[in-house]
Design an enzyme around this catalytic site. Sequence first.
Site, PDB file in Angstrom:
ATOM      1  N   ALA A  79       3.680  64.018  84.682  1.00  0.00           N
ATOM      2  CA  ALA A  79       3.315  65.434  84.757  1.00  0.00           C
ATOM      3  C   ALA A  79       4.564  66.250  84.420  1.00  0.00           C
ATOM      4  O   ALA A  79       5.651  65.943  84.906  1.00  0.00           O
ATOM      5  CB  ALA A  79       2.821  65.773  86.154  1.00  0.00           C
TER       6      ALA A  79
ATOM      7  N   VAL B 128       8.043  62.612  86.506  1.00  0.00           N
ATOM      8  CA  VAL B 128       8.128  64.012  86.100  1.00  0.00           C
ATOM      9  C   VAL B 128       8.678  64.094  84.678  1.00  0.00           C
ATOM     10  O   VAL B 128       9.726  63.513  84.380  1.00  0.00           O
ATOM     11  CB  VAL B 128       9.028  64.804  87.065  1.00  0.00           C
ATOM     12  CG1 VAL B 128       9.055  66.263  86.651  1.00  0.00           C
ATOM     13  CG2 VAL B 128       8.518  64.666  88.488  1.00  0.00           C
ATOM     14  N   LYS B 129       7.930  64.803  83.830  1.00  0.00           N
ATOM     15  CA  LYS B 129       8.377  64.953  82.442  1.00  0.00           C
ATOM     16  C   LYS B 129       9.320  66.148  82.347  1.00  0.00           C
ATOM     17  O   LYS B 129       8.993  67.255  82.763  1.00  0.00           O
ATOM     18  CB  LYS B 129       7.179  65.170  81.512  1.00  0.00           C
ATOM     19  CG  LYS B 129       6.546  63.863  81.082  1.00  0.00           C
ATOM     20  CD  LYS B 129       5.286  64.114  80.320  1.00  0.00           C
ATOM     21  CE  LYS B 129       5.466  63.923  78.847  1.00  0.00           C
ATOM     22  NZ  LYS B 129       4.156  64.021  78.147  1.00  0.00           N
ATOM     23  N   ILE B 130      10.479  65.872  81.782  1.00  0.00           N
ATOM     24  CA  ILE B 130      11.525  66.895  81.649  1.00  0.00           C
ATOM     25  C   ILE B 130      11.942  66.945  80.181  1.00  0.00           C
ATOM     26  O   ILE B 130      12.251  65.902  79.609  1.00  0.00           O
ATOM     27  CB  ILE B 130      12.773  66.507  82.495  1.00  0.00           C
ATOM     28  CG1 ILE B 130      12.394  66.148  83.937  1.00  0.00           C
ATOM     29  CG2 ILE B 130      13.856  67.558  82.401  1.00  0.00           C
ATOM     30  CD1 ILE B 130      12.468  67.246  84.938  1.00  0.00           C
TER      31      ILE B 130
ATOM     32  N   THR C   9       0.486  63.262  80.744  1.00  0.00           N
ATOM     33  CA  THR C   9      -0.106  64.572  80.475  1.00  0.00           C
ATOM     34  C   THR C   9       1.015  65.458  79.927  1.00  0.00           C
ATOM     35  O   THR C   9       2.185  65.087  79.962  1.00  0.00           O
ATOM     36  CB  THR C   9      -0.674  65.211  81.756  1.00  0.00           C
ATOM     37  OG1 THR C   9       0.410  65.504  82.648  1.00  0.00           O
ATOM     38  CG2 THR C   9      -1.661  64.295  82.451  1.00  0.00           C
TER      39      THR C   9
END
Length: 217
Positions: free
Chosen positions: A56, A82-84, A27
């Site tokens: 996310a 976790v998207k960074i 996402t």
Amino acid sequence: MKLFLDTANLQEIKEAMQWGVIDGVTTNPTLAAREGGDFRELLAEICRIVPGSVSAEVIATETEGMVREARELASVAPQVAVKIPVTPDGIRAVKILAAEGIKCNVTLIFSFNQALLAAKAGACYVSPFVGRLDDIGHDGMALVADISRAFSHYGFSCEVIAASIRHPRHVIEAAMAGSHIATVPFSVLKQMFNHPLTDLGIERFLSDWQKAKGNTK
Ligand code: E4P
């Protein structure tokens, strides 16, 4: 090669999961905003439907905020990555989060060096954006091929997600480029089924069957 679905829409996720070909979901804030409601609840629901990796993204732009948000997102379910974004603050956050065992998907990758920095910091995934590079006249898939080749040569465990996929040809090219994963919009996933000869073949088989049945009567 793994296929992820690039959406935050529950209906799309449920339908695609029924086909049994989806290994995970990605996402981003745009996709999440489109669905409205509370993102934590939406993420939890996606994780109930999808046993594989679910990405996310954080909204914060400085390290401390990213780390705080990442811990919160990762606490939703064990499969959350976790998207960074690949900024100096983001890479610093990835180093901290990786040491805590939180999986990071470093996003908005547009160059080989950005991917290298992400892998060195301990990212589990890098997401080069193929379509957005193509949009400005670059060769997005050449970047995917370069990253995949170098990661494989050096034995990096970081997986490459070909992202910003716009059409079924991109999926083929991502596979040929050695990408571990392609994350595809639902529309592209549906297009992957299509071939006119399949439709024609079914039509002919059915009509031959009907004719033969008619003859035995
Ligand atoms: C990937 O993780 C991103 O969410 C996505 O692929 C971006 O695609 P777009 O360029 O079509 O917005």
